[in-house]
Scaffold this active site. Structure first.
Site, PDB file in Angstrom:
ATOM      1  CG  HIS A 260     -45.659 -31.715  -9.350  1.00  0.00           C
ATOM      2  ND1 HIS A 260     -44.734 -31.502 -10.338  1.00  0.00           N
ATOM      3  CD2 HIS A 260     -46.349 -32.817  -9.725  1.00  0.00           C
ATOM      4  CE1 HIS A 260     -44.841 -32.448 -11.260  1.00  0.00           C
ATOM      5  NE2 HIS A 260     -45.825 -33.261 -10.909  1.00  0.00           N
TER       6      HIS A 260
ATOM      7  CG  ASP B   4     -41.360 -29.955  -8.799  1.00  0.00           C
ATOM      8  OD1 ASP B   4     -42.569 -30.223  -8.654  1.00  0.00           O
ATOM      9  OD2 ASP B   4     -40.452 -30.787  -8.606  1.00  0.00           O
TER      10      ASP B   4
ATOM     11  CG  ASP C 175     -45.097 -34.414 -14.877  1.00  0.00           C
ATOM     12  OD1 ASP C 175     -45.596 -34.131 -13.779  1.00  0.00           O
ATOM     13  OD2 ASP C 175     -44.185 -35.239 -15.012  1.00  0.00           O
TER      14      ASP C 175
ATOM     15  CD  GLU D 134     -44.165 -35.681  -8.500  1.00  0.00           C
ATOM     16  OE1 GLU D 134     -44.496 -36.874  -8.472  1.00  0.00           O
ATOM     17  OE2 GLU D 134     -43.504 -35.193  -9.448  1.00  0.00           O
ATOM     18  CD  GLU D 135     -41.539 -34.274 -12.036  1.00  0.00           C
ATOM     19  OE1 GLU D 135     -41.109 -35.414 -11.834  1.00  0.00           O
ATOM     20  OE2 GLU D 135     -42.486 -34.024 -12.808  1.00  0.00           O
TER      21      GLU D 135
ATOM     22  CG  ASP E  53     -48.661 -35.309 -11.283  1.00  0.00           C
ATOM     23  OD1 ASP E  53     -48.342 -34.883 -12.411  1.00  0.00           O
ATOM     24  OD2 ASP E  53     -47.824 -35.553 -10.394  1.00  0.00           O
TER      25      ASP E  53
ATOM     26  CG  HIS F 293     -40.475 -37.141 -16.682  1.00  0.00           C
ATOM     27  ND1 HIS F 293     -39.996 -37.910 -15.630  1.00  0.00           N
ATOM     28  CD2 HIS F 293     -41.493 -36.408 -16.156  1.00  0.00           C
ATOM     29  CE1 HIS F 293     -40.710 -37.652 -14.538  1.00  0.00           C
ATOM     30  NE2 HIS F 293     -41.628 -36.753 -14.843  1.00  0.00           N
TER      31      HIS F 293
HETATM   32  N1  BES Z   1     -46.782 -37.060 -12.930  1.00  0.00           N
HETATM   33  C1  BES Z   1     -45.722 -37.939 -12.598  1.00  0.00           C
HETATM   34  C2  BES Z   1     -46.166 -39.256 -12.042  1.00  0.00           C
HETATM   35  C3  BES Z   1     -47.024 -40.082 -12.928  1.00  0.00           C
HETATM   36  C4  BES Z   1     -46.849 -40.089 -14.298  1.00  0.00           C
HETATM   37  C5  BES Z   1     -47.984 -40.837 -12.349  1.00  0.00           C
HETATM   38  C6  BES Z   1     -47.667 -40.859 -15.071  1.00  0.00           C
HETATM   39  C7  BES Z   1     -48.773 -41.622 -13.119  1.00  0.00           C
HETATM   40  C8  BES Z   1     -48.618 -41.620 -14.497  1.00  0.00           C
HETATM   41  C9  BES Z   1     -44.819 -37.287 -11.591  1.00  0.00           C
HETATM   42  O1  BES Z   1     -44.577 -35.946 -11.862  1.00  0.00           O
HETATM   43  C10 BES Z   1     -43.487 -37.975 -11.651  1.00  0.00           C
HETATM   44  O2  BES Z   1     -42.846 -37.927 -12.654  1.00  0.00           O
HETATM   45  N2  BES Z   1     -43.096 -38.590 -10.562  1.00  0.00           N
HETATM   46  C11 BES Z   1     -41.791 -39.147 -10.453  1.00  0.00           C
HETATM   47  C12 BES Z   1     -41.553 -39.378  -8.990  1.00  0.00           C
HETATM   48  C13 BES Z   1     -40.136 -39.641  -8.637  1.00  0.00           C
HETATM   49  C14 BES Z   1     -39.200 -38.559  -9.078  1.00  0.00           C
HETATM   50  C15 BES Z   1     -40.015 -39.843  -7.137  1.00  0.00           C
HETATM   51  C16 BES Z   1     -41.700 -40.434 -11.248  1.00  0.00           C
HETATM   52  O3  BES Z   1     -42.667 -41.200 -11.329  1.00  0.00           O
HETATM   53  O4  BES Z   1     -40.630 -40.674 -11.805  1.00  0.00           O
HETATM   54 ZN    ZN Z   2     -43.071 -35.897 -13.477  1.00  0.00          ZN
END
Ligand code: BES
Ligand code: ZN
Length: 460
Positions: free
Chosen positions: A85, A87, A118, A152-153, A179, A426
């Site tokens: 992603h 974004d 990320d 995705e975010e 990711d 984040h």
């Molecule tokens: N890259 C992350 C997800 C992630 C981080 C998976 C660390 C495994 C280890 C992804 O960009 C993310 O932040 N996803 C969000 C999804 C949500 C907004 C639906 C999350 O996990 O908060």
């Molecule tokens: Zn993320």
């Protein structure tokens, strides 16, 4: 293959400069003011793919564009889909960044900037590996499709709509995603489970307007207090969520898994330092690694009510709001868990206030067997790329679309992270480790022959 690896070593600085260009787009999906930056960012990635000779399309959607790019077709060879992603999360608070979030800068072996780890750096590493194949005339053993989205975010709404309509175009033998994280550069891993997520917003309304707390205090319920008390009942002091039936579908960790997680060479004290918390807190009976990856949570992400300006204002606020997310683990079902939480909140809410609950985005947890031939091939490629044997890990974060890949494409996903625990995803001062970038690219060079051979041996 060595030629491709040598190419990457030679081109390292330019590939870092490319990532800097990508990171300069403030592609913040949560903020409508950045809509044009988001589109420009998608176009940048698409142009990179095109320059390499990939057949590339930027699809407009109900939201942010989706980029699909394919390597030159090799008839009869397997196809793997690489998802990423473009974004990024909002960068605020700006004042906590040492250097501006969208002005990427290298300090030591780290490239700082929002979206570096990320997820721009991680999926660009895959594209760079493809560049190494194509530019050195090294034959790719398989077909690759890059699927890179811009929501995705914020829950991947457009991609959920896109997948069922583009099944044939996206047909593949497996999905590969980078990711996520690894325990360390010397401890890379294959991630075989992700947590799911369910988002809720809870609002409590009391008096019809903010009231003078002297004139009215003590006679009507204070919505902020009611919300705090209500949320306070959702978890006990042992870290267990008290919502009835919350744990019904939670798959217990096997002894084998617990032993694998225990191999991760970091101590609770190191982990505490990483969090910056005075002391760790989690569900009693589990290690922090188990708590953060294999146990569900109930989190308050934001809490708003009353006067937040300078000085004081003596009021009973008329409303209070909380943004919540629940992290879910296999085999919890988001809709079922939300229903249980909603029922519990409604049962406990006093009649002195009105409660409104809204659902937000959701995503299922994910679990894939680490025993299969593709997983074994990935473990080998990870070890070759990073120069150290790969561990098996679960991850605490969520990538909701992963379960939709299974549903719509019938494909399992292998998660091969390149992020380090201190990458600050984040958070302010997000960074990507340039050695992880390089190792990730080498891994991606080794991955395609490994996966292709593994499939051939299954078919033989
Ligand atoms: N890259 C992350 C997800 C992630 C981080 C998976 C660390 C495994 C280890 C992804 O960009 C993310 O932040 N996803 C969000 C999804 C949500 C907004 C639906 C999350 O996990 O908060
Ligand atoms: Zn993320």
């Amino acid at each position: 293959m060595q030629t491709a690896l040598d190419y990457l070593a030679r081109e390292q600085d330019r590939l870092t400069a490319d990532l800097c260009q990508y990171v300069r787009f403030p592609s913040v999906s949560a903020q409508p003011a950045h809509a044009a930056d988001v589109r420009a960012c998608a176009d940048w990635f698409a142009r990179r793919c095109q320059e390499l000779g990939l057949a590339t399309t930027v699809y407009p959607t109900s939201g942010n564009p989706i980029v699909v790019a394919r390597t030159p077709t090799i008839a009869g060879a397997p196809t793997f889909l690489v998802y990423g992603h473009y974004d990024v999360q909002p960068p605020e608070p700006f004042e906590l960044w040492t250097t501006p979030p969208f002005d990427p800068q290298v300090r030591g072996r780290s490239l700082f900037g929002r979206g570096t780890t990320d997820n721009k750096g991680q999926h660009l590493a895959h594209l760079n590996a493809v560049e190494a194949y194509l530019r050195t005339g090294t034959p790719l053993p398989c077909n690759l499709v890059f699927l890179v989205e811009g929501e995705e975010e914020i829950g991947s709404k457009a991609l959920y709509e896109f997948l069922p309509l583009h099944r044939e175009e996206l047909a593949c033998n497996a999905v590969i995603i980078s990711d996520n994280g690894i325990p360390g550069l010397e401890h890379p891993s294959l991630t075989y489970a992700l947590r799911g997520i369910a988002a809720l917003e809870v609002r409590i309304d009391g008096p019809s307007r903010d009231l003078h707390s002297g004139l009215f205090g003590g006679t009507v319920e204070n919505p902020a207090m009611a919300l705090c008390q209500l949320l306070g009942k959702m978890r006990d002091d042992q870290g267990r969520i008290t919502v009835p039936n919350y744990y019904d579908d939670v798959a217990p960790l096997s002894e084998y898994e617990r032993a694998q997680l225990a191999r991760i060479p970091s101590t609770a004290e190191e982990y505490r330092t990483l969090t910056g918390s005075p002391q760790l807190f989690g569900e009693v009976g589990y290690t922090y690694e188990e708590q953060r990856t294999a146990r569900p949570t109930f989190e308050i992400n934001g809490l708003t009510s009353g006067y937040q300006g300078e000085g004081s204002k003596t009021i009973i606020p008329s409303w209070a709001k909380a943004k919540l997310t629940l992290r879910l683990v296999p085999n919890q079902v988001p809709s079922k868990v939300i229903a249980a939480v909603k029922a519990h909140l409604e049962r406990l809410c006093p009649p002195t206030v009105r409660l409104t609950i809204q659902h937000g985005h959701g995503g299922e947890p994910y679990l894939v067997s680490p025993d299969g031939p593709l997983a074994q091939a990935a473990l080998a490629a990870i070890a070759e790329g990073f120069g150290h044997p790969a561990l098996l890990t679960r991850e605490g974060g969520s990538i909701p679309i992963v379960s939709a890949f299974k549903t719509h494409l019938g494909a399992e996903t292998l998660l091969i992270g390149m992020a380090l625990p201190d990458d600050n995803a984040h958070s302010p001062n997000e960074k990507f480790d340039l050695d992880a970038y390089a190792a990730g690219m080498r891994m991606a060079v080794h991955l395609w022959p490994r996966l292709t051979d593994a499939l051939a041996s299954v078919r033989a």
